[in-house]
Write a protein that holds these residues in place. Structure first.
Motif, mmCIF file in Angstrom:
data_model
loop_
_atom_site.group_PDB
_atom_site.id
_atom_site.type_symbol
_atom_site.label_atom_id
_atom_site.label_comp_id
_atom_site.label_asym_id
_atom_site.label_seq_id
_atom_site.Cartn_x
_atom_site.Cartn_y
_atom_site.Cartn_z
ATOM 1 N N GLN A 14 0.824 -1.205 0.000
ATOM 2 C CA GLN A 14 0.000 0.000 0.000
ATOM 3 C C GLN A 14 0.858 1.253 0.000
ATOM 4 N N SER A 15 1.994 1.211 0.681
ATOM 5 C CA SER A 15 2.904 2.349 0.673
ATOM 6 C C SER A 15 3.642 2.449 -0.655
ATOM 7 N N ILE A 16 4.150 1.316 -1.141
ATOM 8 C CA ILE A 16 4.907 1.308 -2.392
ATOM 9 C C ILE A 16 4.051 1.810 -3.553
ATOM 10 N N LEU A 17 2.795 1.357 -3.581
ATOM 11 C CA LEU A 17 1.892 1.713 -4.672
ATOM 12 C C LEU A 17 1.125 3.003 -4.410
ATOM 13 N N ARG A 18 1.208 3.506 -3.176
ATOM 14 C CA ARG A 18 0.464 4.693 -2.767
ATOM 15 C C ARG A 18 -1.006 4.531 -3.121
ATOM 16 N N ASN A 19 -1.533 3.358 -2.807
ATOM 17 C CA ASN A 19 -2.921 3.043 -3.124
ATOM 18 C C ASN A 19 -3.499 2.219 -1.980
ATOM 19 N N PRO A 20 -4.622 2.631 -1.392
ATOM 20 C CA PRO A 20 -5.192 1.896 -0.249
ATOM 21 C C PRO A 20 -5.718 0.516 -0.611
ATOM 22 N N LEU A 21 -5.893 0.238 -1.889
ATOM 23 C CA LEU A 21 -6.391 -1.066 -2.305
ATOM 24 C C LEU A 21 -5.273 -2.014 -2.706
ATOM 25 N N GLY A 22 -4.030 -1.592 -2.554
ATOM 26 C CA GLY A 22 -2.912 -2.460 -2.892
ATOM 27 C C GLY A 22 -2.749 -3.576 -1.871
ATOM 28 N N SER A 23 -2.692 -4.802 -2.362
ATOM 29 C CA SER A 23 -2.461 -5.961 -1.504
ATOM 30 C C SER A 23 -2.132 -7.143 -2.396
ATOM 31 N N PRO A 24 -1.530 -8.200 -1.843
ATOM 32 C CA PRO A 24 -1.233 -9.386 -2.657
ATOM 33 C C PRO A 24 -2.474 -9.991 -3.300
ATOM 34 N N ILE B 13 6.362 -10.705 -13.691
ATOM 35 C CA ILE B 13 5.768 -9.986 -14.817
ATOM 36 C C ILE B 13 5.426 -8.556 -14.414
ATOM 37 N N ILE B 14 4.865 -8.396 -13.204
ATOM 38 C CA ILE B 14 4.536 -7.045 -12.725
ATOM 39 C C ILE B 14 5.791 -6.181 -12.664
ATOM 40 N N VAL B 15 6.871 -6.734 -12.104
ATOM 41 C CA VAL B 15 8.119 -5.977 -11.988
ATOM 42 C C VAL B 15 8.707 -5.695 -13.359
ATOM 43 N N ALA B 16 8.672 -6.693 -14.267
ATOM 44 C CA ALA B 16 9.243 -6.512 -15.605
ATOM 45 C C ALA B 16 8.501 -5.436 -16.391
ATOM 46 N N VAL B 17 7.163 -5.483 -16.364
ATOM 47 C CA VAL B 17 6.383 -4.464 -17.063
ATOM 48 C C VAL B 17 6.644 -3.090 -16.462
ATOM 49 N N SER B 18 6.780 -3.045 -15.148
ATOM 50 C CA SER B 18 7.045 -1.771 -14.486
ATOM 51 C C SER B 18 8.398 -1.202 -14.883
ATOM 52 N N ARG B 19 9.375 -2.070 -15.064
ATOM 53 C CA ARG B 19 10.702 -1.599 -15.482
ATOM 54 C C ARG B 19 10.667 -1.086 -16.920
ATOM 55 N N LEU B 20 9.846 -1.696 -17.751
ATOM 56 C CA LEU B 20 9.747 -1.246 -19.137
ATOM 57 C C LEU B 20 9.014 0.084 -19.254
ATOM 58 N N ARG B 21 7.974 0.262 -18.454
ATOM 59 C CA ARG B 21 7.131 1.450 -18.548
ATOM 60 C C ARG B 21 7.388 2.467 -17.441
ATOM 61 N N GLY B 22 8.307 2.148 -16.535
ATOM 62 C CA GLY B 22 8.533 3.016 -15.388
ATOM 63 C C GLY B 22 7.800 2.490 -14.179
ATOM 64 N N ALA B 23 8.480 2.471 -13.047
ATOM 65 C CA ALA B 23 7.933 1.832 -11.842
ATOM 66 C C ALA B 23 6.928 2.735 -11.140
ATOM 67 N N THR B 24 5.851 3.083 -11.851
ATOM 68 C CA THR B 24 4.810 3.915 -11.251
ATOM 69 C C THR B 24 3.753 3.025 -10.600
ATOM 70 N N PRO B 25 3.096 3.527 -9.559
ATOM 71 C CA PRO B 25 2.052 2.728 -8.914
ATOM 72 C C PRO B 25 0.940 2.319 -9.879
ATOM 73 N N GLU B 26 0.569 3.228 -10.792
ATOM 74 C CA GLU B 26 -0.525 2.928 -11.719
ATOM 75 C C GLU B 26 -0.189 1.740 -12.614
ATOM 76 N N ILE B 27 1.048 1.704 -13.124
ATOM 77 C CA ILE B 27 1.471 0.608 -14.003
ATOM 78 C C ILE B 27 1.426 -0.719 -13.250
ATOM 79 N N MET B 28 1.918 -0.728 -12.010
ATOM 80 C CA MET B 28 1.935 -1.961 -11.221
ATOM 81 C C MET B 28 0.516 -2.456 -10.936
ATOM 82 N N ILE B 29 -0.376 -1.553 -10.573
ATOM 83 C CA ILE B 29 -1.741 -1.950 -10.232
ATOM 84 C C ILE B 29 -2.470 -2.478 -11.461
ATOM 85 N N LEU B 30 -2.361 -1.767 -12.584
ATOM 86 C CA LEU B 30 -3.041 -2.204 -13.797
ATOM 87 C C LEU B 30 -2.507 -3.550 -14.280
#
Length: 356
Positions: free
Chosen positions: A93-103, A158-175
Motif C-alpha cells: 500500500q505504501s509502495i503503490l500509494r494506493n489503499p487497495l494495494g495488496s497481494p 511480470i509485474i516488476v518486468a512491465v514496471s521496469r519497461l514502462r517506469g515503476a509507477t504505482p498505476e502501471i503496477m496496479i493495472l
C-alpha cells in the motif's frame, strides 16, 4: 507559535510512547490469544496445562501430544501467515500509494490458484483419497505447493518486468496486477471446465486456505522467509514514509524511489507466494489489517509495520480459532471467515475512494 523550552520534545515523547504502548499492547494480546487458542478445541485443555506444556513440564502426556503435534503448529502457522500477509500488504500500500494495494488484489493469489490447478490436472497431483467419508486430500501436496509458488513468483516477475519497461509507477503496477489476476482466473476456469470430478474436487480443496496443512518443517520455511522480508520492510520504514509524501519529495530526500519500489514489491510478492503455496488462498488479510492499524496508530511506518505484523497474527489466529469451533467437530476453512470480514471492508474502501 511559541513553545516553552522542552515542550515539543515532551509532547513528541508522549506521542511516541503512546504508539509504542499500542504496539506492545497488541503483542501482549497476541501472546494471550496464543495460549487461549491452544486451550480451546474438541479436547479442552486448561490454561495452566497449556502454560506448563509450553515450558516443557506438562503433567499429562495426552495434553502434551495434542499441544505440540496438533494445536501449537497450527496456531503458530496462523500467526506467521497473518503477520506475513499483513506486512506485505502494508508495504504494498505504501509502495503503490494506493489503499487497495495488496497481494490479493494484484493477482498473486490468482496465479497461485492457477498453479495449483495446473499441478492437479496436468502434472497428476489431483488423485483424491478419502481417509473418511468427507475428507479430501491432494495426494501430491509438495508438487502442488511448488507449482503454485512458481506461478506466484511468475506473476510478481511480470509485474516488476512491465514496471521496469514502462517506469515503476504505482498505476502501471496496479493495472498489470489486475490484468494478470483476470488472466490467471480465466486459466483456472479453463482447467476446471475440462477437469473430471476428482480433479475438480482437488482443485477446489486446495484453494481453501487452511493453516492446519503446515507441519513444523513448513512452518519453519514460512517463518524464515517472513523474518527476512520483515527485517527489510522495517529497515525501510523511513523510505516508505518519504514515498507517502510523494515521489518527488522522496527523491529530494535522497530515497531511490524506483529501487525501493521494485525490491519491496518483489519481496512482498515472494513472501505472499510462500504463504499461499503452503496454505492455500487466504484473502483480504493483507488488505484489511493495515487499514485497521492505520486508523488506530497512524501512517508512520515505524509503528504501522510492527503494528500490522502483530495485528495480522492476532486477527488470523482469532479467525482460525473461531473456524475450529464454530462448526465443531467439523473444521471451517479460515479463508471463509477472512473473506466474510474482508469483502465488506473492501467495498467500503472502494466507496470511500470514489468520494474523494
Amino acid at each position: 507559535m511559541h513553545f516553552e523550552d522542552g515542550q515539543v520534545p515532551d509532547e513528541y515523547r508522549r506521542y511516541i510512547g503512546w504508539k509504542v504502548g499500542l504496539v506492545c499492547l497488541t503483542g501482549g494480546l497476541l501472546a494471550l490469544a496464543l495460549v487461549i487458542s491452544i486451550s480451546l478445541g474438541a479436547a479442552h485443555i486448561p490454561l495452566d496445562e497449556v502454560t506448563r506444556a509450553l515450558f516443557g513440564s506438562a503433567s499429562s502426556k495426552r495434553f502434551d501430544v495434542i499441544i505440540w503435534n496438533i494445536r501449537l503448529p497450527q496456531a503458530l502457522t496462523s500467526i506467521v501467515a497473518g503477520a506475513g500477509l499483513s506486512v506485505a500488504g502494508a508495504a504494498m500500500q505504501s509502495i503503490l500509494r494506493n489503499p487497495l494495494g495488496s497481494p490479493f488484489t494484484l493477482g498473486i493469489s490468482h496465479a497461485a490458484a492457477f498453479g495449483a490447478a495446473f499441478a492437479v490436472m496436468i502434472l497428476g497431483g489431483g488423485i483424491m483419497t478419502s481417509a473418511s467419508a468427507d475428507t479430501v486430500n491432494v495426494t501430491s501436496p509438495y508438487l502442488t505447493t511448488g507449482v503454485a509458488f512458481v506461478f506466484s513468483l511468475l506473476a510478481a516477475g511480470i509485474i516488476v518486468a512491465v514496471s521496469r519497461l514502462r517506469g515503476a509507477t504505482p498505476e502501471i503496477m496496479i493495472l498489470t496486477g489486475v490484468a494478470l489476476g483476470a488472466l490467471f482466473t480465466a486459466g483456472t476456469m479453463f482447467l476446471q471446465y475440462f477437469a473430471d470430478d476428482v480433479q475438480l474436487a482437488a482443485m477446489v480443496f486446495w484453494t481453501f486456505g487452511d493453516t492446519a496443512r503446515a507441519s513444523w518443517s513448513e512452518l519453519g520455511v514460512m517463518a524464515s522467509v517472513t523474518l527476512v522480508c520483515t527485517i527489510y520492510f522495517l529497515a525501510n520504514g523511513w523510505n516508505y514514509n518519504a514515498i507517502d509524501a510523494g515521489d518527488e519529495t522522496a527523491k529530494g530526500l535522497g530515497v531511490r524511489v524506483d529501487r525501493v519500489r521494485m525490491v519491496g514489491m518483489l519481496l512482498a510478492s515472494m513472501l505472499t507466494a510462500v504463504i499461499i503455496a503452503f496454505l492455500g488462498i487466504i484473502g483480504f488479510v493483507g488488505l484489511v489489517v493495515p487499514h485497521m492499524v492505520r486508523r488506530v496508530i497512524g501512517s508512520d511506518h515505524r509503528f504501522l509495520l510492527p503494528g500490522s505484523i502483530l495485528a495480522g497474527g492476532l486477527l488470523l489466529l482469532a479467525a482460525d480459532t473461531t473456524a475450529r469451533l464454530v462448526l465443531a467437530p467439523h473444521v471451517l476453512p479460515v479463508s471463509v471467515l477472512t473473506a466474510f470480514l474482508g469483502a465488506p471492508v473492501f467495498i467500503y474502501l472502494i466507496i470511500r475512494g470514489q468520494r474523494r
